[in-house]
Design an enzyme around this catalytic site. Structure first.
Site, mmCIF file in Angstrom:
data_model
loop_
_atom_site.group_PDB
_atom_site.id
_atom_site.type_symbol
_atom_site.label_atom_id
_atom_site.label_comp_id
_atom_site.label_asym_id
_atom_site.label_seq_id
_atom_site.Cartn_x
_atom_site.Cartn_y
_atom_site.Cartn_z
ATOM 1 C CD1 TRP A 196 22.250 33.815 -34.153
ATOM 2 C CD2 TRP A 196 23.395 32.467 -33.215
ATOM 3 N NE1 TRP A 196 20.780 33.632 -33.187
ATOM 4 C CE2 TRP A 196 21.891 32.688 -32.556
ATOM 5 C CE3 TRP A 196 24.297 31.584 -32.026
ATOM 6 C CZ2 TRP A 196 20.716 31.698 -31.917
ATOM 7 C CZ3 TRP A 196 23.704 30.867 -31.803
ATOM 8 C CH2 TRP A 196 22.402 30.594 -31.369
ATOM 9 C CG ASP A 211 29.080 30.501 -39.795
ATOM 10 O OD1 ASP A 211 28.785 29.522 -40.932
ATOM 11 O OD2 ASP A 211 27.513 30.625 -39.491
ATOM 12 C CE1 TYR A 234 22.161 31.691 -36.933
ATOM 13 C CE2 TYR A 234 24.260 32.881 -38.113
ATOM 14 C CZ TYR A 234 23.545 31.455 -37.720
ATOM 15 O OH TYR A 234 23.726 30.701 -37.640
ATOM 16 C CG HIS A 291 21.286 26.654 -39.983
ATOM 17 N ND1 HIS A 291 20.553 27.886 -40.141
ATOM 18 C CD2 HIS A 291 21.442 26.718 -38.795
ATOM 19 C CE1 HIS A 291 20.772 28.861 -39.102
ATOM 20 N NE2 HIS A 291 21.472 28.044 -38.269
ATOM 21 C CB SER A 300 25.358 24.051 -40.523
ATOM 22 O OG SER A 300 25.562 24.563 -38.824
HETATM 23 N N1 LIG Z 1 23.338 25.915 -35.729
HETATM 24 C C1 LIG Z 1 24.151 26.504 -36.301
HETATM 25 O O1 LIG Z 1 24.693 26.594 -37.422
HETATM 26 C C2 LIG Z 1 24.791 27.677 -34.744
HETATM 27 C C3 LIG Z 1 24.629 27.796 -33.736
HETATM 28 C C4 LIG Z 1 25.586 28.745 -32.909
HETATM 29 C C5 LIG Z 1 26.347 29.360 -34.409
HETATM 30 N N2 LIG Z 1 26.506 29.122 -35.091
HETATM 31 C C6 LIG Z 1 27.504 30.007 -35.411
HETATM 32 O O2 LIG Z 1 28.549 30.250 -34.793
HETATM 33 C C7 LIG Z 1 29.169 31.131 -34.396
HETATM 34 C C8 LIG Z 1 29.732 31.373 -33.390
HETATM 35 O O3 LIG Z 1 28.588 30.488 -31.636
HETATM 36 P P1 LIG Z 1 27.835 31.754 -31.277
HETATM 37 O O4 LIG Z 1 28.134 33.009 -31.473
HETATM 38 O O5 LIG Z 1 26.699 30.702 -30.495
HETATM 39 O O6 LIG Z 1 29.080 31.200 -29.929
HETATM 40 P P2 LIG Z 1 30.776 32.225 -29.497
HETATM 41 O O7 LIG Z 1 31.496 31.903 -30.321
HETATM 42 O O8 LIG Z 1 31.009 30.320 -28.074
HETATM 43 O O9 LIG Z 1 30.010 32.985 -28.166
HETATM 44 C C9 LIG Z 1 30.060 34.360 -28.872
HETATM 45 C C10 LIG Z 1 29.419 34.959 -27.710
HETATM 46 O O10 LIG Z 1 30.610 35.531 -27.105
HETATM 47 C C11 LIG Z 1 30.585 37.328 -26.565
HETATM 48 N N3 LIG Z 1 32.305 36.780 -26.614
HETATM 49 C C12 LIG Z 1 32.487 36.904 -28.003
HETATM 50 N N4 LIG Z 1 34.292 37.311 -28.370
HETATM 51 C C13 LIG Z 1 34.173 37.578 -26.214
HETATM 52 C C14 LIG Z 1 35.646 38.205 -25.900
HETATM 53 N N5 LIG Z 1 36.497 38.440 -26.346
HETATM 54 N N6 LIG Z 1 35.891 38.752 -24.676
HETATM 55 C C15 LIG Z 1 34.125 38.550 -24.145
HETATM 56 N N7 LIG Z 1 33.291 38.191 -24.591
HETATM 57 C C16 LIG Z 1 33.431 37.405 -25.636
HETATM 58 C C17 LIG Z 1 29.830 37.662 -27.090
HETATM 59 O O11 LIG Z 1 28.244 37.723 -26.244
HETATM 60 P P3 LIG Z 1 28.134 38.615 -24.867
HETATM 61 O O12 LIG Z 1 29.052 39.716 -25.220
HETATM 62 O O13 LIG Z 1 26.640 38.795 -25.401
HETATM 63 O O14 LIG Z 1 28.789 37.685 -24.416
HETATM 64 C C18 LIG Z 1 29.550 36.862 -27.901
HETATM 65 O O15 LIG Z 1 28.494 36.876 -29.146
HETATM 66 C C19 LIG Z 1 27.527 32.565 -34.813
HETATM 67 O O16 LIG Z 1 28.148 33.551 -34.767
HETATM 68 C C20 LIG Z 1 27.091 31.745 -35.333
HETATM 69 O O17 LIG Z 1 27.613 32.131 -36.818
HETATM 70 C C21 LIG Z 1 26.282 28.764 -35.695
#
Ligand SMILES: NC(=O)c1ccc[n+]([C@@H]2O[C@H](COP(=O)([O-])OP(=O)(O)OC[C@H]3O[C@@H](n4cnc5c(N)ncnc54)[C@H](OP(=O)(O)O)[C@@H]3O)[C@@H](O)[C@H]2O)c1
Length: 318
Positions: A11, A41, A46, A112, A143
């Site tokens: 995302w 994913d 996105y 979604h 999802s």
């Molecule tokens: N409705 C749906 O279906 C839906 C909704 C939400 C998400 N998703 C899916 O789930 C995936 C994961 O969720 P998410 O991306 O929302 O949140 P997440 O995985 O909880 O957080 C990701 C963010 O955290 C930071 N990060 C990641 N690894 C890191 C590390 N090792 N050290 C420091 N910062 C780090 C990065 O942003 P920064 O560097 O900017 O802090 C990254 O973009 C999405 O990419 C998407 O594919 C689906």
């Protein structure tokens, strides 16, 4: 499909997470694959196809390698209604994703976070069956926002996977959904595993986010379900809990890795899909797959923290 337990959420490399650089995003994708990730994913919305096109580029740059891609459809509707899930719309969204991903068949298409009434529309799932028969989809799943939706989704026998928020600040799926998923053999994709970055421990009360970052504009659900931003936990509450989690983090792993390892301790989870914007983040996250199990004592303490501080602000809503 046999997918990596730590996979990749795409995302952030598409949009709504502040400025991102496509070159850096492709490097993050490569670093993930180099570190053992084989499943990504994404979604059609996105960055309006940007994330899907970057993944197509990755696959072109790694010919012959198995890289499974799950995408999603349904959020191109201006307003979420069950009536929007027509054959015409679903076919159009799938065709657009096929073009963006530059493939003939989508590995996994997920509805979604569709309108709750969709779960009572067998005809929508019938259209997905037809798209499988037509060779446009290999598999489909959903999802979901809530545990209740997850349980309703798996009444449809051809739903192969459920994607749901599951992390140290969201324990309800483990208690009230995973046993059902295990009984039906449905794959569980744990999203938002780092609570939008909070569980990496890098945020503080003075952290600032760009105007086009959902962590600035969606804390109260202004654009989409507020649970997608910081898992719906009020920022100040979450910071306090993260400070306590830091004390529980075993030596030899970062807080992000602790958060991901914690998810993988649930045997019913197929994979976690942390987002990453940089190669360094992708490598750090993927390495969590090879870390030792967490002790029963640490697992119990995380649950105690949830019960004492977090349960009251999330459990009833999702
Ligand atoms: N409705 C749906 O279906 C839906 C909704 C939400 C998400 N998703 C899916 O789930 C995936 C994961 O969720 P998410 O991306 O929302 O949140 P997440 O995985 O909880 O957080 C990701 C963010 O955290 C930071 N990060 C990641 N690894 C890191 C590390 N090792 N050290 C420091 N910062 C780090 C990065 O942003 P920064 O560097 O900017 O802090 C990254 O973009 C999405 O990419 C998407 O594919 C689906």
């Amino acid at each position: 499909m046999s997918v990596s337990t730590v996979s990749f959420g795409a995302w952030a490399i598409g949009g709504f997470w502040g400025p991102v650089d496509d070159g850096e995003s492709v490097q993050a994708l490569h670093a993930a694959i180099d570190s053992g990730v084989n499943f990504i994913d994404t979604a059609d919305v996105y960055g309006d196809g940007r994330s899907e096109r970057l993944i197509a580029q990755l696959r072109r740059e790694r010919p012959g390698e198995t890289i499974w891609v799950a995408t999603k459809a349904g959020r191109r509707l201006d307003t979420q209604t069950a009536d929007g899930y027509t054959r015409e719309n679903l076919t159009q969204w799938v065709d657009d994703s096929l073009r963006n991903l530059d493939v003939d068949t989508l590995d996994l298409l997920q509805l979604h976070c569709p309108h709750p009434d969709v779960y009572d529309r067998p005809e929508v799932f019938g259209i997905l069956d037809d798209l499988v028969s037509a060779g446009k989809l290999r598999y489909y799943g959903v999802s979901v926002e809530t545990v209740d939706e997850a349980r309703r989704a798996i009444r449809y026998p051809n739903v192969q996977s459920v994607q749901i928020i599951f992390n140290m600040l969201r324990l309800k799926p483990a208690d009230e959904f995973f046993p059902f998923a295990a009984a039906t053999g449905v794959g569980v994709i744990a999203r938002v595993p780092l609570a939008s970055g909070l569980l990496t421990g890098k945020m503080h009360s003075g952290s600032r986010f760009a105007d086009d970052d959902h962590r600035a504009f969606n804390r109260e659900g202004e654009r989409f379900d507020k649970g997608e931003t910081f898992s719906g936990v009020p920022y100040d509450v979450a910071l306090e809990v993260v400070a306590d989690l830091r004390m529980l983090c075993p030596p030899g792993m970062t807080l992000a890795q602790f958060a991901l390892r914690w998810i993988l301790m649930s045997p019913d989870v197929t994979c976690a899909i942390p987002g990453a914007k940089t190669a360094q983040q992708a490598r750090e996250n993927a390495a969590a797959a090879d870390l030792d199990d967490l002790s029963p004592a640490v697992m119990a303490q995380v649950r105690q923290l949830y019960d004492a501080r977090v349960r009251k602000v999330v459990h009833a809503q999702w």
